[in-house]
Write a protein that holds these residues in place. Structure first.
Motif, PDB file in Angstrom:
ATOM      1  N   ALA A  72       0.824  -1.216   0.000  1.00  0.00           N
ATOM      2  CA  ALA A  72       0.000   0.000   0.000  1.00  0.00           C
ATOM      3  C   ALA A  72       0.853   1.259   0.000  1.00  0.00           C
ATOM      4  O   ALA A  72       0.427   2.302  -0.495  1.00  0.00           O
ATOM      5  N   ALA A  73       2.068   1.179   0.548  1.00  0.00           N
ATOM      6  CA  ALA A  73       2.928   2.361   0.620  1.00  0.00           C
ATOM      7  C   ALA A  73       3.338   2.838  -0.757  1.00  0.00           C
ATOM      8  O   ALA A  73       3.722   4.002  -0.924  1.00  0.00           O
ATOM      9  N   ASP A  74       3.262   1.978  -1.759  1.00  0.00           N
ATOM     10  CA  ASP A  74       3.686   2.330  -3.111  1.00  0.00           C
ATOM     11  C   ASP A  74       2.492   2.444  -4.059  1.00  0.00           C
ATOM     12  O   ASP A  74       2.657   2.395  -5.265  1.00  0.00           O
ATOM     13  N   GLN A  75       1.294   2.601  -3.491  1.00  0.00           N
ATOM     14  CA  GLN A  75       0.085   2.774  -4.291  1.00  0.00           C
ATOM     15  C   GLN A  75      -0.102   4.257  -4.624  1.00  0.00           C
ATOM     16  O   GLN A  75       0.460   5.134  -3.961  1.00  0.00           O
ATOM     17  N   PRO A  76      -0.873   4.593  -5.667  1.00  0.00           N
ATOM     18  CA  PRO A  76      -1.125   6.002  -5.998  1.00  0.00           C
ATOM     19  C   PRO A  76      -1.726   6.759  -4.829  1.00  0.00           C
ATOM     20  O   PRO A  76      -2.468   6.196  -4.009  1.00  0.00           O
ATOM     21  N   ALA A  77      -1.408   8.052  -4.763  1.00  0.00           N
ATOM     22  CA  ALA A  77      -1.876   8.874  -3.642  1.00  0.00           C
ATOM     23  C   ALA A  77      -3.389   8.955  -3.569  1.00  0.00           C
ATOM     24  O   ALA A  77      -3.958   9.148  -2.492  1.00  0.00           O
ATOM     25  N   ASN A  78      -4.064   8.830  -4.705  1.00  0.00           N
ATOM     26  CA  ASN A  78      -5.528   8.898  -4.715  1.00  0.00           C
ATOM     27  C   ASN A  78      -6.163   7.511  -4.834  1.00  0.00           C
ATOM     28  O   ASN A  78      -7.328   7.379  -5.191  1.00  0.00           O
ATOM     29  N   GLY A  79      -5.375   6.459  -4.580  1.00  0.00           N
ATOM     30  CA  GLY A  79      -5.866   5.098  -4.725  1.00  0.00           C
ATOM     31  C   GLY A  79      -6.616   4.612  -3.498  1.00  0.00           C
ATOM     32  O   GLY A  79      -6.817   5.350  -2.523  1.00  0.00           O
ATOM     33  N   PRO A  80      -7.031   3.346  -3.521  1.00  0.00           N
ATOM     34  CA  PRO A  80      -7.802   2.777  -2.402  1.00  0.00           C
ATOM     35  C   PRO A  80      -7.055   2.809  -1.080  1.00  0.00           C
ATOM     36  O   PRO A  80      -7.675   2.955  -0.024  1.00  0.00           O
ATOM     37  N   ALA A  81      -5.712   2.690  -1.113  1.00  0.00           N
ATOM     38  CA  ALA A  81      -4.952   2.694   0.129  1.00  0.00           C
ATOM     39  C   ALA A  81      -5.117   4.019   0.860  1.00  0.00           C
ATOM     40  O   ALA A  81      -5.152   4.068   2.093  1.00  0.00           O
ATOM     41  N   ASP A 149       1.475  -9.647   5.143  1.00  0.00           N
ATOM     42  CA  ASP A 149       2.738  -9.411   5.838  1.00  0.00           C
ATOM     43  C   ASP A 149       2.694  -8.240   6.815  1.00  0.00           C
ATOM     44  O   ASP A 149       3.556  -8.146   7.694  1.00  0.00           O
ATOM     45  N   ALA A 150       1.743  -7.332   6.658  1.00  0.00           N
ATOM     46  CA  ALA A 150       1.653  -6.187   7.563  1.00  0.00           C
ATOM     47  C   ALA A 150       0.228  -5.641   7.531  1.00  0.00           C
ATOM     48  O   ALA A 150      -0.475  -5.788   6.523  1.00  0.00           O
ATOM     49  N   HIS A 151      -0.188  -5.023   8.647  1.00  0.00           N
ATOM     50  CA  HIS A 151      -1.547  -4.496   8.770  1.00  0.00           C
ATOM     51  C   HIS A 151      -1.500  -3.110   9.402  1.00  0.00           C
ATOM     52  O   HIS A 151      -0.552  -2.762  10.113  1.00  0.00           O
ATOM     53  N   VAL A 158      -1.782  -4.118   4.602  1.00  0.00           N
ATOM     54  CA  VAL A 158      -1.122  -3.046   3.860  1.00  0.00           C
ATOM     55  C   VAL A 158       0.061  -3.570   3.047  1.00  0.00           C
ATOM     56  O   VAL A 158       0.605  -2.853   2.216  1.00  0.00           O
ATOM     57  N   ARG A 159       0.432  -4.799   3.295  1.00  0.00           N
ATOM     58  CA  ARG A 159       1.463  -5.446   2.484  1.00  0.00           C
ATOM     59  C   ARG A 159       1.153  -6.932   2.441  1.00  0.00           C
ATOM     60  O   ARG A 159       0.862  -7.542   3.472  1.00  0.00           O
ATOM     61  N   ALA A 160       1.184  -7.502   1.231  1.00  0.00           N
ATOM     62  CA  ALA A 160       0.803  -8.906   1.085  1.00  0.00           C
ATOM     63  C   ALA A 160       1.548  -9.535  -0.075  1.00  0.00           C
ATOM     64  O   ALA A 160       2.023  -8.852  -0.988  1.00  0.00           O
ATOM     65  N   THR A 161       1.630 -10.851  -0.027  1.00  0.00           N
ATOM     66  CA  THR A 161       2.196 -11.646  -1.114  1.00  0.00           C
ATOM     67  C   THR A 161       1.176 -12.699  -1.501  1.00  0.00           C
ATOM     68  O   THR A 161       0.703 -13.452  -0.645  1.00  0.00           O
TER      69      THR A 161
END
Length: 215
Positions: A72-81, A149-151, A158-161
């Motif tokens: 999620a940290a590398d998602q677009p600023a206006n994205g779902p994250a 991997d993180a919530h 917020v991070r997954a594989t």
């Protein structure tokens, strides 16, 4: 590797749903570092007949495995994250490749209550793995696992594989009217051209000179 100014293509999974004219395109945030491919020959059942030993019953069965990383940290600023959803939306998009549509389930439930004798099982959308311009393959998901991997504070991932297992669908698996049938035929033709482009010179260099003769 890519040169200066070149942009790496992103792999994707595309679901073509006959009930939805807009394709669901799930582009990989990062291209998987590895793609594992296993090809199993589809040989004719000759029961030991020597004259039939080299016959093929069709294209090989090909299975693929890959891992998709999402952050999620590398998602677009206006994205779902940014809306506090983490990577839930992209996980949901991938997981829905395995679910029949709820509208179909509800419709079948109504038919069941009305006493319908035969209820057709829901059909999954045609799923394509797009791995560059030379590989657009119709596939069926056979394995799917998610490691979160993180919530965040709300326990949104917020991070997954995501680990995906797929079987490539060939012209033997799909009717001639199906788009996937034509895509696989085109894929095989492209592969034949690539094999030919390897060059007769490389083949000749590997053969003994003069060639052995059999009497």
């Amino acid at each position: 590797m890519t040169g200066p100014g070149q942009r790496t293509r992103r792999g994707a999974v595309v679901a073509l749903d006959s009930g939805n004219p807009l394709a669901s395109v799930i582009a990989f945030q990062y291209n998987p570092s590895q793609l594992h491919r296993t090809l199993t020959p589809r040989t004719a059942d000759t029961e030991g007949e020597r004259s039939e030993a080299l016959r093929l019953a069709g294209p090989p069965r090909e299975s693929l495995t890959l891992e998709v990383e999402i952050d999620a940290a590398d998602q677009p600023a206006n994205g779902p994250a940014a809306a506090g959803l983490g990577v839930h939306p992209i996980l949901a998009a991938l997981e829905m490749l395995l679910y029949p549509k709820s509208a179909t389930i509800l419709a079948n439930a109504v038919l069941n209550r009305l006493g319908s004798i035969e209820i057709v099982a829901p059909e999954a959308p045609l799923t394509l793995l797009v791995w560059g311009t030379k590989r657009v393959l119709p596939v069926r998901l056979t394995a799917f696992s998610v490691r979160e991997d993180a919530h965040d504070a709300e326990l949104n991932p917020v991070r997954a594989t995501v680990s995906l297992g797929m079987d490539v669908l060939t012209y033997q698996d799909l009717p001639g009217t199906n788009l996937g049938h034509g895509l696989f035929v085109a894929h095989q033709v492209a592969k034949e051209l690539l094999a030919t482009s390897f060059g007769a010179g490389a083949t000749a260099a590997a053969l003994p000179t003069p060639l052995p003769t059999w009497r």
